[in-house]
Design an enzyme around this catalytic site. Structure first.
Site, PDB file in Angstrom:
ATOM      1  N   GLU A  79       0.853   5.737   0.028  1.00 39.81           N
ATOM      2  CA  GLU A  79       0.124   6.995   0.173  1.00 39.81           C
ATOM      3  C   GLU A  79       0.774   8.016  -0.749  1.00 39.81           C
ATOM      4  O   GLU A  79       2.001   8.021  -0.926  1.00 39.81           O
ATOM      5  CB  GLU A  79       0.148   7.491   1.622  1.00 39.81           C
ATOM      6  N   ASP A 122       0.860  -1.182   0.000  1.00 42.56           N
ATOM      7  CA  ASP A 122       0.000   0.000   0.000  1.00 42.56           C
ATOM      8  C   ASP A 122       0.894   1.228   0.000  1.00 42.56           C
ATOM      9  O   ASP A 122       1.955   1.239   0.647  1.00 42.56           O
ATOM     10  CB  ASP A 122      -0.919   0.038   1.223  1.00 42.56           C
ATOM     11  N   HIS A 174      -5.835   4.608   6.236  1.00 41.23           N
ATOM     12  CA  HIS A 174      -5.261   5.541   5.266  1.00 41.23           C
ATOM     13  C   HIS A 174      -3.802   5.878   5.574  1.00 41.23           C
ATOM     14  O   HIS A 174      -3.267   6.826   4.998  1.00 41.23           O
ATOM     15  CB  HIS A 174      -6.093   6.823   5.141  1.00 41.23           C
TER      16      HIS A 174
END
Length: 633
Positions: free
Chosen positions: A89, A87, A228
Site C-alpha cells: 500500500e 502486495d 485494500h
C-alpha cells in the site's frame, strides 16, 4: 453450401462440443480440484470451458479424459520453487513522490501457503485523505512504525530467492526496485509472475480482472472491510494464484520458464514497415527501451522530427510500422529519415524540457505550444482585460496566473466558485462556452458594478485564498464580500457556503502556493544516469540558469555563486521573457501541477541567505529520502 449454412453448422458443432465438455467427468474433476463448488454450474462452465478448449485434444470425442486430468493434477506443482505473493500500500502512484505505507508477502510452495509477513511503514509524510478512505491506513496507525529504510531490508530478505508474484505486478515491483536501489543500494530483480496477465490468458471470458472480481468469479470469500490492506490482498492473490497454477498444469506448463513465457500477451502479426521508408530497421531495434527523447534526422543531418516517450524503441517503431491509416499517412512524411538519435532521461521534467527544445528545432510541426489540459486561471486588476479569465497560454503582462489545470472542467468549477463568492468581472473564451453559460451564476446573482478602487481589495483577498494564505474562517473576508455585494448579493448563509466551496476546490486542486510567475525555485532532478543531476534555477516563473553535475561531486562554489547572483542580486534580470521562454515556463508549471517529481525542489521565500540555501541543497543531495519532497526556505 452457402457461407451462412457453414457458419450455422460450425456454431452447432461448437455448441455440441461445449455440452460434451460440461457433461464430461473431467470437467467435474477439474471443478472439484479447483474448489469451485461455491459457484453455480453456469458460472463454472463459463469459467472452465475456454480452458478445456485450450487443452490438447485426447480421445475420439476430442475431450481430455478423467484419467489424464487426474495424472496432470497429481502431485505438488513445482515443489522446489517458492513463490512470494506480494502486495504493498502506498500514498500514491509513483516513487519517489509517493511512499510505501504497508508491505505484505505470502509464501506459497507446492500449492500451499507456508508463511507470511506484514509490516506497517511510516511514510514520513501525511497520507492523503483519499488514500486513507481506500486503505484505512491513517497517520496515527503509522506514527510509531519504522520508516522504509528500517522496514525494507527485512522484507527483501523474506522474499529473497522467491519468484515474485503480484496482481498488476509492475506497480509493486517498481516501488520495491526503486527504493531498494535508492535507499539501500541493493539490486532487486527476481523472476516475476503477474496474476492479472495470467487471468487474461486463462479466463478470456471474464470481463474484469480486478482482485475483487476475480475472487468472486473463483468462489473465494471477498470482504470489503479488509480489501485494500496489503496482507488481505496478498492472501486473496495467493489463493487466486494457486488456482491459476492448477489450470496451467492442465495446459502442460510444467516448468517455471514455461509459466513465465505463458503470461506474456499473445501478439498478433506485426504490421510491415511503411512503404518508401529508407531507415535501416536495425537502427530502430538498437534503440533503448528507456524513457527519454528521440530525434529523427535526414541525410543532410537536418532534424525532421522529435518526440518523447516512456519507451523510445516502441514509440519510434510504431511510427515506421504504422498500425492504422492515420499513422500510415504520417509515416509518409518520414521517408527522408536516415538515422535516429535517442537520449535516455530518468526524470520526467528533464524529458519534457529536452523534448520541448528539440520540437522547436524540428521541421515538422510538433504542436502549438499551448498548455496541455485546462489552461491557466488569470487574475488582472487593470489594463484592457481586468477581472478573472481563462487562458491557454502564459503571458508576461502584469497579471497573475494560477495553474495549469489538468482539465477544463476544473477551471470551470473554480471560476464558478470564484464568481459565486466574489463580485468580479469574468471572461471565458469560446472554448469554455459551457462554463461561460453557467458563469458562476448558477443559483447566484449577477455581480454589481463597483468603483475601480474597491476591486483592489477583492483581488488581494482572492489571491490570499488561492495561495492558501487566508483561513476559511476569516471573518474579514466575509465582511468584505458582504459589503461589496450589497443588497444584490447572496444571503449570508449562501455566501459562507460559496467561500467554503472555494477553499475546498483550492485544496483539492493543490493551488496553495504562489502564482506561476512569482515562483522562485531550485529544482534538482536525475539526468541521463542515476548519478547525474540537472539543476534548474527558476526566478519569477522563468528558467534563469541550469547546470548539470555528478551527485557525488557537486560544484559547490558555482552553485553558491548562482544562488547569490539569481536570487539576491536585485539587478539580475535573467533571460528576456520572449514567447519561447514563456512556453518553457509552462513546461515547468505543468510538471509541478502533475506531481511527477523524481528529485527534489527548494522553494525560496524571501531573501534566504546563500549559506542556508546551500546547506539545504547539499543535505538533500546526500539524503535519498529527500527525493520527491519540496523543501521550503
Amino acid at each position: 453450401m452457402s457461407s451462412q449454412k457453414r457458419r450455422f453448422m460450425a456454431q452447432e458443432t461448437m455448441q455440441e462440443k461445449r455440452v460434451a465438455i460440461q457433461e464430461s467427468a473431467a470437467f467435474q474433476y477439474v471443478r472439484n480440484a479447483l474448489n469451485l463448488k461455491e459457484i453455480d454450474d453456469s458460472a463454472a462452465f463459463g469459467l472452465l470451458t475456454p480452458l478445456f478448449e485450450k487443452i490438447a485434444l485426447n480421445g475420439a470425442n476430442g475431450l481430455i479424459s478423467e484419467e489424464e486430468t487426474a495424472r496432470l493434477l497429481s502431485g505438488p506443482y513445482l515443489p522446489d520453487t517458492t513463490f512470494a505473493v506480494v502486495d504493498i500500500e502506498t500514498t500514491g502512484g509513483r516513487p519517489p513522490q509517493h511512499r510505501i505505507t504497508e508491505l505484505a508477502a505470502v509464501k506459497v510452495r507446492a500449492g500451499e501457503v507456508v508463511d507470511s509477513r506484514d509490516v506497517l511503514v511510516n511514510p514520513g509524510r501525511e497520507i492523503p485523505w483519499n488514500v486513507v478512505r481506500l486503505t484505512g491506513i491513517t497517520d496515527a496507525m503509522v506514527a510509531d512504525k519504522p520508516g522504509l529504510m528500517e522496514a525494507l531490508p527485512g522484507f527483501l530478505d523474506f522474499v529473497d530467492g522467491c519468484v515474485f508474484v503480484a496482481h498488476c505486478a509492475n506497480f509493486d515491483l517498481h516501488f520495491l526496485q526503486y527504493y531498494a536501489q535508492e535507499f539501500l543500494e541493493r539490486d532487486f530483480s527476481p523472476p516475476v509472475l503477474c496474476t492479472f496477465e495470467l487471468a487474461n490468458r486463462l479466463l478470456p471470458g471474464q470481463k474484469r480482472f480486478n482482485l475483487g472480481e476475480l475472487s468472486t468469479a473463483l468462489g473465494l470469500l471477498d470482504s470489503e472491510e479488509v480489501r485494500h490492506r496489503a496482507l488481505s490482498d496478498a492472501e486473496a492473490t495467493a489463493q487466486i494464484f494457486i488456482r491459476f497454477t492448477q489450470m496451467c498444469r492442465l495446459l502442460g506448463l510444467d516448468s517455471l520458464e514455461s509459466l513465465l513465457e505463458f503470461q506474456q500477451p499473445e501478439e498478433g502479426v506485426p504490421p510491415p514497415m511503411a512503404e518508401g521508408i529508407r531507415l535501416d530497421p536495425a537502427k530502430i531495434d538498437s534503440l533503448p527501451r528507456d524513457r527519454g527523447v528521440y530525434r529523427l534526422y535526414d541525410k543532410d543531418e537536418k532534424l525532421v522530427f522529435a518526440g518523447k516517450a516512456n519507451d523510445i524503441r516502441r514509440a519510434v517503431r510504431d511510427m515506421f510500422y504504422p498500425r492504422n491509416r492515420s499513422a500510415g499517412r504520417f509515416a509518409l512524411r518520414l521517408k527522408g529519415v536516415r538515422h535516429v538519435e535517442a537520449k535516455s532521461l530518468r526524470s520526467e521534467l528533464a524529458m519534457n524540457v529536452e523534448a520541448f527544445r528539440a520540437m522547436r528545432e524540428s521541421s515538422l510541426v510538433n504542436g502549438n505550444h499551448s498548455v496541455a489540459g485546462g489552461g491557466f486561471l488569470r487574475l488582472s486588476t487593470g489594463g484592457a482585460r481586468p477581472g478573472v479569465s481563462f487562458v491557454s497560454r502564459l503571458a508576461r503582462d502584469g497579471a497573475r496566473y494560477y495553474g495549469p489545470f489538468r482539465k477544463k472542467a476544473q477551471l470551470a468549477d473554480l471560476l464558478e466558485a470564484i464568481c459565486a463568492a466574489f463580485p468580479l468581472p469574468y471572461q471565458a473564451p469560446e472554448g469554455y462556452r459551457d462554463a461561460k453559460k453557467r458563469g458562476a451564476f448558477r443559483g447566484g446573482k449577477r455581480p454589481p458594478r463597483l468603483p475601480d478602487s474597491e476591486y483592489a481589495a477583492l483581488f488581494e483577498a482572492l489571491r490570499g485564498i488561492l495561495e492558501g494564505r487566508l483561513p476559511q474562517e476569516d471573518e474579514r473576508i466575509f465582511s468584505l464580500l458582504k459589503k461589496a455585494w450589497g443588497e444584490e448579493g447572496p444571503s449570508p448563509g449562501k455566501l459562507k457556503r460559496h467561500i467554503a466551496r472555494l477553499h475546498h476546490l483550492v485544496r483539492m486542486y493543490a493551488l496553495s502556493g504562489p502564482s506561476v510567475e512569482r515562483r522562485r525555485l531550485i529544482i534538482v532532478e536525475p539526468g541521463q544516469t542515476r548519478e547525474e543531476r540537472y539543476c534548474y534555477f527558476i526566478k519569477d516563473g522563468l528558467l534563469a540558469h541550469e547546470i548539470s553535475f555528478e551527485r557525488s561531486e557537486p560544484p559547490v562554489r558555482v552553485l553558491e555563486e548562482k544562488v547569490e547572483e539569481i536570487f539576491l542580486n536585485e539587478s539580475f534580470e535573467g533571460r528576456k521573457a520572449d514567447p519561447e521562454d514563456l512556453y518553457e515556463a509552462t513546461v515547468f508549471a505543468s510538471w509541478m501541477r502533475r506531481e511527477l517529481m523524481d528529485g527534489f525542489m527548494l522553494n525560496l521565500e524571501g531573501r534566504t541567505p546563500p549559506a542556508r540555501v546551500m546547506e539545504a541543497l547539499l543535505g538533500a543531495l546526500d539524503d535519498p529520502q529527500a527525493a520527491g519532497t519540496t523543501i521550503t526556505l
